[in-house]
Design a protein around this motif. Structure first.
Motif, PDB file in Angstrom:
ATOM      1  N   VAL A  30       0.876  -1.175   0.000  1.00 11.97           N
ATOM      2  CA  VAL A  30       0.000   0.000   0.000  1.00 11.97           C
ATOM      3  C   VAL A  30       0.912   1.224   0.000  1.00 11.97           C
ATOM      4  N   GLY A  32       2.673   4.502   1.522  1.00 15.56           N
ATOM      5  CA  GLY A  32       3.054   4.902   2.869  1.00 15.56           C
ATOM      6  C   GLY A  32       3.102   6.419   3.015  1.00 15.56           C
ATOM      7  N   ARG A  52      -2.995   9.357  14.372  1.00 22.44           N
ATOM      8  CA  ARG A  52      -2.674   8.013  14.864  1.00 22.44           C
ATOM      9  C   ARG A  52      -2.291   8.082  16.337  1.00 22.44           C
ATOM     10  N   LEU A  58       5.625   2.497  14.262  1.00 18.86           N
ATOM     11  CA  LEU A  58       5.724   2.555  12.802  1.00 18.86           C
ATOM     12  C   LEU A  58       6.760   1.556  12.286  1.00 18.86           C
ATOM     13  N   ILE A  59       6.623   1.197  11.023  1.00 20.11           N
ATOM     14  CA  ILE A  59       7.619   0.343  10.362  1.00 20.11           C
ATOM     15  C   ILE A  59       8.708   1.239   9.769  1.00 20.11           C
ATOM     16  N   THR A  91       7.325  -7.783   7.084  1.00 13.18           N
ATOM     17  CA  THR A  91       7.905  -6.923   8.123  1.00 13.18           C
ATOM     18  C   THR A  91       8.376  -7.781   9.285  1.00 13.18           C
ATOM     19  N   ILE A 113      11.849  -3.053  17.190  1.00 11.50           N
ATOM     20  CA  ILE A 113      11.698  -2.206  15.999  1.00 11.50           C
ATOM     21  C   ILE A 113      11.176  -3.055  14.838  1.00 11.50           C
ATOM     22  N   SER A 138       0.795   3.145   6.639  1.00  9.38           N
ATOM     23  CA  SER A 138      -0.070   3.319   5.478  1.00  9.38           C
ATOM     24  C   SER A 138      -0.578   4.769   5.447  1.00  9.38           C
ATOM     25  N   SER A 216       0.160  -6.981  18.353  1.00  5.52           N
ATOM     26  CA  SER A 216       0.654  -5.729  17.807  1.00  5.52           C
ATOM     27  C   SER A 216      -0.297  -4.608  18.220  1.00  5.52           C
ATOM     28  N   MET A 219      -3.075  -3.735  15.843  1.00  6.87           N
ATOM     29  CA  MET A 219      -4.122  -4.692  15.509  1.00  6.87           C
ATOM     30  C   MET A 219      -5.252  -4.695  16.546  1.00  6.87           C
TER      31      MET A 219
END
Ligand code: TXA
Ligand code: MG
Length: 306
Positions: A30, A32, A52, A58-59, A91, A113, A138, A216, A219
């Motif tokens: 998706v 980012g 957020r 974050l990734i 990830t 991380i 995202s 997570s 989630m």
């Protein structure tokens, strides 16, 4: 503004990142909302722009395993998984390295991380020329549907430097695994649990399903949601409702007339977005088989309908 990926626009995007500002970044999963992962001010802007909650980490996106190992501690399993699934929609969450320069804010203060090496060429070019990890959740408002085209990013976030990388090939967010002494799947994606277990030769825990496993933060939240009420496993259409179909059927939007799950994943978010724009009373979705990437599709749909 949406910019095509000409060299001068890529250069402009990198300068924007260097200035601590944000860009819309195409990836194969998706789009980012990307910023310098080492710059706390850029990370603060990401959280604010998406609305957020700051406990949701974050990734950080990288272009090699070597680069990832500067920021995270990779055990044998983490190395195996990165070699098998990078670059790609995968990830890996590992303990932070001792001198990890990624901002604490990006990791929401956790000791771990999340790292991903995307496959999309434009993402790779931007990260490698930028030379530092890029934090990118995202590019949607928190809780809403992830964007799979540059126009979707513009619709979600409005004015932003967005690099156009076309329609996302996969269309669902990456598979997320936590790799400590044990491996736990935190988010389903196009890399399946079977593929992961085959690489590791050991059992993988699944968050949500296996009670004691870690979860997570992201989630736990309502997610991926259209504005209209969403009903799953619907076989036919009511008068003033929309039906998103799968396989041969009478419907408003068809995820895949040939019942191809990969095609369905690619189309899912954009069709949910299109259906929502028609402001229906309800959006109905046909049953999607729970095999392969269908597991990730059903996972997203259940959260969206929640
Ligand atoms: O495909 C993707 O992964 C996309 C593209 C842009 O790379 N990114 C994405 O990011 O989906 P985001 O922020 O929407 O989802 C990241 C997920 C969240 O559920 C978050 O809670 C989880 O990863 N996460 C990140 N760091 C974590 C950590 N240290 N521990 C546990 N979960 C973590
Ligand atoms: Mg997201």
């Amino acid at each position: 503004m949406i910019l095509d990926p000409r060299p001068e626009n890529i250069y402009y995007a990198i300068e924007t990142l260097k200035n601590g500002e944000l860009i819309g970044l195409p990836t194969e999963t998706v789009y980012g909302l990307a910023g310098d992962a080492t710059n706390p001010s850029a990370i603060t802007k990401i959280f604010a722009r998406k609305n957020r909650p700051n406990f949701n980490p974050l990734i950080s996106h990288v272009t090699s395993l070597e680069m990832a190992m500067e920021y995270g501690v990779f055990n044998e399993n983490a190395i195996k998984l990165s070699k098998a699934f990078w670059p790609g929609p995968f990830t890996i969450i590992v303990p932070r390295s001792e001198n990890c320069e990624v901002s604490d804010l990006a990791c929401a203060g956790l000791e771990t991380i999340a790292l991903r090496m995307p496959k999309h060429e434009i993402a790779q070019e931007i990260i490698s020329k930028f030379g530092k990890p890029i934090a990118a959740p995202s590019a949607n408002l928190s809780g809403s549907i992830s964007p799979t085209s540059s126009e979707d990013v513009f619709q979600e976030l409005g004015d932003l430097t967005i690099i156009n990388g076309g329609k996302c090939e996969i269309g669902l967010e990456s598979t997320v695994v936590l790799v400590l002494n044990e491996v736990t799947l935190l988010r389903h994606g196009s890399v399946s649990i079977e593929q992961i277990e085959t690489i590791l030769g050991e059992k993988v825990w699944v968050a949500d399903k296996d009670d004691e496993s870690p979860k997570s933060p992201g989630m736990l939240l309502r997610h991926y949601s259209p504005k209209a009420k969403l009903y799953l496993n619907q076989a036919s259409k009511q008068n003033d409702e929309i039906l998103i179909g799968f396989g041969e059927m009478d419907c408003d939007f068809n995820l895949s007339t040939t019942s191809n799950l990969n095609e369905a994943a690619t189309n899912l978010y954009s069709f949910m977005r299109k259906a929502d724009a028609l402001t229906p009373n309800a959006i109905n979705i046909a049953p999607i088989p729970c095999t392969g990437i269908g597991i990730a599709i059903n996972d997203r749909l259940m959260r969206a309908a929640n």
